[in-house]
Design an enzyme around this catalytic site. Structure first.
Site, mmCIF file in Angstrom:
data_model
loop_
_atom_site.group_PDB
_atom_site.id
_atom_site.type_symbol
_atom_site.label_atom_id
_atom_site.label_comp_id
_atom_site.label_asym_id
_atom_site.label_seq_id
_atom_site.Cartn_x
_atom_site.Cartn_y
_atom_site.Cartn_z
ATOM 1 N N ASN A 183 -0.433 10.701 5.297
ATOM 2 C CA ASN A 183 -1.301 10.784 4.126
ATOM 3 C C ASN A 183 -2.071 9.469 4.042
ATOM 4 O OD1 ASN A 183 -2.478 10.967 1.631
ATOM 5 N ND2 ASN A 183 -0.568 11.000 0.458
ATOM 6 N N TRP A 184 -3.344 9.546 4.378
ATOM 7 C CA TRP A 184 -4.145 8.307 4.441
ATOM 8 C C TRP A 184 -4.564 7.822 3.056
ATOM 9 C CZ3 TRP A 184 -7.941 9.569 9.134
ATOM 10 C CH2 TRP A 184 -7.162 9.671 10.303
ATOM 11 N N LYS A 185 -4.347 8.637 2.039
ATOM 12 C CA LYS A 185 -4.701 8.276 0.655
ATOM 13 C C LYS A 185 -6.170 7.802 0.597
ATOM 14 C CE LYS A 185 0.136 7.428 -0.253
ATOM 15 N NZ LYS A 185 1.185 6.742 -1.007
ATOM 16 N N HIS A 245 1.125 15.459 -5.195
ATOM 17 C CA HIS A 245 1.532 14.084 -4.891
ATOM 18 C C HIS A 245 1.746 13.310 -6.199
ATOM 19 C CE1 HIS A 245 1.633 10.028 -3.359
ATOM 20 N NE2 HIS A 245 1.889 10.556 -2.179
ATOM 21 N N GLU A 299 0.987 10.457 -7.032
ATOM 22 C CA GLU A 299 -0.189 9.697 -7.489
ATOM 23 C C GLU A 299 -1.165 10.614 -8.230
ATOM 24 O OE1 GLU A 299 -0.996 7.982 -3.644
ATOM 25 O OE2 GLU A 299 0.881 6.864 -3.821
ATOM 26 N N GLU A 326 9.431 13.069 -2.295
ATOM 27 C CA GLU A 326 8.966 11.684 -2.304
ATOM 28 C C GLU A 326 9.438 11.002 -3.585
ATOM 29 O OE1 GLU A 326 5.362 11.145 0.452
ATOM 30 O OE2 GLU A 326 4.559 11.740 -1.480
ATOM 31 N N GLY A 346 5.382 3.234 -1.307
ATOM 32 C CA GLY A 346 4.602 1.997 -1.226
ATOM 33 C C GLY A 346 5.361 0.759 -1.681
ATOM 34 N N SER A 383 8.001 4.945 1.995
ATOM 35 C CA SER A 383 8.271 3.767 2.823
ATOM 36 C C SER A 383 8.955 4.088 4.155
ATOM 37 C CB SER A 383 9.080 2.728 2.040
ATOM 38 O OG SER A 383 8.347 2.291 0.909
ATOM 39 N N GLY A 391 2.793 7.268 4.324
ATOM 40 C CA GLY A 391 1.623 6.636 3.709
ATOM 41 C C GLY A 391 1.179 5.431 4.529
ATOM 42 N N GLY A 392 1.569 4.267 4.094
ATOM 43 C CA GLY A 392 1.119 3.018 4.714
ATOM 44 C C GLY A 392 1.221 2.983 6.230
#
Ligand code: 13P
Length: 252
Positions: A9-11, A97, A99, A169, A175, A215, A236-237
């Protein structure tokens, strides 16, 4: 047999050129791999979906959107429909998600509508859910997760579940550099499979892929993925770095 999945997920990261470059690198890194029952998915921003999807078409990488509206079209400024996603070759969408829930007020009821629209359009849904830290501290994490799944997905017919991928998640692990331990992930994933089996059948529960997100890094991926009910990760990251993402794919 349910698929193993590594999804990035590149957000809100990567402009068009960066997105094109990254998907090419991801594709190259898995080109010679025999993926067997493993799927590799990337989810760029809307701006890059068309181009990334065209590039990915010739490769083993699949492409997902990070969100979508439940209506077909109309006066919904800033929104994108399922039909629009399909028009650029995208057939997978991430919904729910944390977010989106936290910063954009997405509720279970809204997500239920989005899920219905995606499935009506024969799209696959990566459905995200997870508890916040206070829920875990107060021991409410199972109840929270159960209600998120129930409210958005348990109105579906059993056959619709073949197009559902679940992604647990825990919000406190996103993150933050803090992951759920492999045991905590396994415990929650086994719980999820149990409630799906109780609502539907053990076959539905055994067939649904349940990803862990929060993470996941090259250093912890293998241990988390080794758990029997963890079928992969939503990353993510670490998905923004081709080497880290490749290492996570290797881990599965
Ligand atoms: P991080 O891997 O950066 O914690 O993000 C996880 C996530 O939110 C994927 O959807």
């Amino acid at each position: 047999m349910r698929a193993k999945i590594v999804a990035g997920n590149w957000k809100m990261n990567n402009d068009l050129e960066e997105s094109k470059s990254l998907v090419k690198k991801v594709a190259k890194s898995i080109k010679k791999k025999s993926l067997n029952n493993t799927r590799v998915i990337v989810a760029p921003t809307f701006v890059s979906l068309d181009k990334v999807s065209k590039i990915a078409k010739e490769t083993k990488v699949e492409v997902a959107a990070q969100n979508m509206h439940f209506e077909k079209n109309g006066a919904f400024t800033g929104e994108v429909s399922a039909e629009m996603l399909k028009s650029v070759g995208v057939k997978i969408v991430i919904l729910g998600h944390s977010e989106r829930r936290e910063y954009f007020g997405e509720t279970d009821a809204l997500l239920a509508k989005k899920v219905d629209t995606a499935l009506a359009n024969k799209m696959e849904v990566i459905f995200c859910f997870g508890e916040v830290l206070e829920d875990r501290k107060s021991g409410k994490h199972f109840d929270v997760v159960e209600s998120q799944i129930k409210n958005a997905l348990f109105h579906l017919e059993a056959k619709a579940w073949k197009n559902i991928i679940l992604a647990y998640e825990p919000v406190w692990a996103i993150g933050t550099g803090e992951t759920a331990s492999p045991e905590q992930a396994q415990e929650m994933h086994a719980f999820i499979r149990k409630i799906v089996a109780e609502k539907y059948t053990s076959e539905v529960a055994e067939d649904v892929s349940i990803l862990y997100g929060g993470s996941v890094k090259p250093a912890n991926a293998e241990e988390i993925f080794s758990k029997p009910d963890v079928d992969g990760g939503l990353i993510g990251g670490a998905a923004l770095n081709k080497d880290d993402f490749k290492a996570i794919i290797d881990a599965i």
